[in-house]
Write a protein that holds these residues in place. Structure first.
Motif, mmCIF file in Angstrom:
data_model
loop_
_atom_site.group_PDB
_atom_site.id
_atom_site.type_symbol
_atom_site.label_atom_id
_atom_site.label_comp_id
_atom_site.label_asym_id
_atom_site.label_seq_id
_atom_site.Cartn_x
_atom_site.Cartn_y
_atom_site.Cartn_z
ATOM 1 N N ALA A 167 -11.439 7.165 -10.315
ATOM 2 C CA ALA A 167 -11.541 6.889 -11.687
ATOM 3 C C ALA A 167 -10.026 6.380 -11.647
ATOM 4 C CB ALA A 167 -12.071 7.594 -12.375
ATOM 5 N N ALA A 168 -9.571 6.309 -10.917
ATOM 6 C CA ALA A 168 -7.592 6.535 -11.630
ATOM 7 C C ALA A 168 -6.767 5.654 -9.634
ATOM 8 C CB ALA A 168 -7.324 7.475 -11.349
ATOM 9 N N PHE A 169 -7.455 4.392 -10.104
ATOM 10 C CA PHE A 169 -6.911 3.705 -8.973
ATOM 11 C C PHE A 169 -5.407 2.956 -9.348
ATOM 12 C CE2 PHE A 169 -11.376 3.719 -7.300
ATOM 13 C CZ PHE A 169 -11.242 4.404 -6.425
ATOM 14 N N LEU A 170 -4.540 2.372 -8.539
ATOM 15 C CA LEU A 170 -3.511 1.380 -9.151
ATOM 16 C C LEU A 170 -3.284 0.661 -8.304
ATOM 17 C CD1 LEU A 170 -0.414 4.425 -8.519
ATOM 18 C CD2 LEU A 170 -2.125 3.606 -10.603
ATOM 19 N N ALA A 171 -3.469 -0.529 -9.020
ATOM 20 C CA ALA A 171 -2.925 -1.666 -7.867
ATOM 21 C C ALA A 171 -1.297 -1.775 -6.975
ATOM 22 C CB ALA A 171 -3.057 -3.382 -9.117
ATOM 23 N N GLN A 172 -2.166 -1.827 -5.572
ATOM 24 C CA GLN A 172 -0.913 -1.365 -4.691
ATOM 25 C C GLN A 172 0.445 -2.299 -5.000
ATOM 26 O OE1 GLN A 172 0.019 -3.351 -1.678
ATOM 27 N NE2 GLN A 172 1.249 -2.737 -1.880
ATOM 28 N N PRO A 173 0.112 -3.679 -4.946
ATOM 29 C CA PRO A 173 1.368 -5.208 -4.422
ATOM 30 C C PRO A 173 2.097 -4.599 -6.507
ATOM 31 C CG PRO A 173 -0.552 -6.034 -4.825
ATOM 32 C CD PRO A 173 -1.080 -4.690 -4.607
ATOM 33 N N ALA A 174 1.272 -3.956 -7.430
ATOM 34 C CA ALA A 174 2.139 -3.963 -8.938
ATOM 35 C C ALA A 174 2.562 -2.399 -8.739
ATOM 36 C CB ALA A 174 0.837 -4.612 -9.735
ATOM 37 N N THR A 175 2.834 -2.113 -7.869
ATOM 38 C CA THR A 175 2.563 -0.247 -7.891
ATOM 39 C C THR A 175 4.144 -0.253 -7.191
ATOM 40 O OG1 THR A 175 0.662 0.735 -8.493
ATOM 41 C CG2 THR A 175 2.483 1.925 -7.824
ATOM 42 N N PHE A 176 5.567 0.422 -8.440
ATOM 43 C CA PHE A 176 6.680 0.850 -7.749
ATOM 44 C C PHE A 176 7.325 2.024 -7.640
ATOM 45 C CE2 PHE A 176 5.482 -4.589 -9.063
ATOM 46 C CZ PHE A 176 6.485 -4.603 -8.340
#
Length: 266
Positions: free
Chosen positions: A143-152
């Motif tokens: 329930a808490a995924f991050l968009a990998q290419p938009a994560t820094f």
């Protein structure tokens, strides 16, 4: 502040130039670009040679898989902020300037995520993926995924994790988010679309060929975080956490109704 971006390149020649240009043509004045290619044989090396003068470091040597390649890239990075971009994805214009501004405006955050467009093989938008408010409990309940290419993330936070797990060959990015959280990194969101994630038949996500390995990864992360196996009763917790995320970000529901699920079932 300096932003270091790592791109893994391995036999993605049809998409590689767009990925390279999406970094090199950003309007942010202080970008360090490092590209790692362990041995492409499809013409990618020729393309990289054409851009060598604009790439800060080009690492052309065998590795033990994607996690190892990323660790090699970050081991020579000198930026205050890190990010990584697959060779078949790309950043949207102005993304890195927005990232710099976000870290300056909310200095208490160690990890900042935006959202990503889902595009097809030709780069046509077909869906959207929204990063969620991250927590360890939320991640292991999906329930808490991050968009990998938009994560820094800040370089010092990354270094506290010890880097990517070399044994993880299916969701090395997800395990990094977990390790950052275990290292007490603080996560934040920005409302911007920063990148495009390419979904097509031959990609790992699009093909679904890593489905069983991904399920094993999630089981391992549940044990790592919760200290026990996933139980049937945890499904209720997962539903409750997902409902909370949808309430916080109702546009996820709107786009789910409009486009369907952003990724095929694993």
């Amino acid at each position: 502040m300096k932003i270091s971006i790592i791109t893994l390149s391995f036999n993605q020649a049809p998409f590689l130039e767009q990925a390279l240009r999406s970094v090199l043509d950003q309007d942010h004045p202080n970008v360090e670009y490092i590209v790692v290619d362990p041995g492409s044989t499809d013409g990618s090396r020729d393309l990289l040679e054409r851009y060598r003068s604009r790439i800060n470091q080009l690492i052309l040597e065998p590795d033990q898989g994607p996690a190892d390649g990323l660790n090699k890239g970050f081991s020579v990075a000198t930026g205050a902020i890190y990010g990584f971009l697959n060779a078949d994805d790309y950043f949207l214009p102005g993304a890195l300037a927005r990232v710099d501004k976000a870290f300056s405006e909310i200095p208490e955050k160690d990890v900042i995520s935006g959202h990503t467009l889902i595009v097809d093989e030709s780069g046509n938008p077909i869906n959207r993926f929204y990063s969620r408010c991250f927590s360890l409990r939320g991640y292991v309940h999906e329930a808490a995924f991050l968009a990998q290419p938009a994560t820094f993330f800040r370089s010092d936070a990354f270094k506290r994790t010890g880097g990517f797990n070399l044994n993880n060959r299916v969701a090395w990015d997800g395990e990094l988010w977990v390790d950052l959280a275990l290292a007490r990194a603080r996560f934040g969101l920005v409302p911007n679309f920063l990148s495009a994630f390419r979904l097509y038949g031959n990609s790992i996500t699009g093909s679904g060929r890593m489905g069983a390995a991904y399920r094993m990864h999630m089981d391992e992360m549940f044990q790592k975080i919760m200290g026990r196996p996933f139980r049937r009763a945890d499904r209720l917790t997962a539903l409750a956490l997902k409902a909370t995320q949808y309430a916080r970000q109702p546009r996820i529901v709107v786009d789910r109704l409009r486009y369907g699920a952003p990724f095929p079932k694993r």
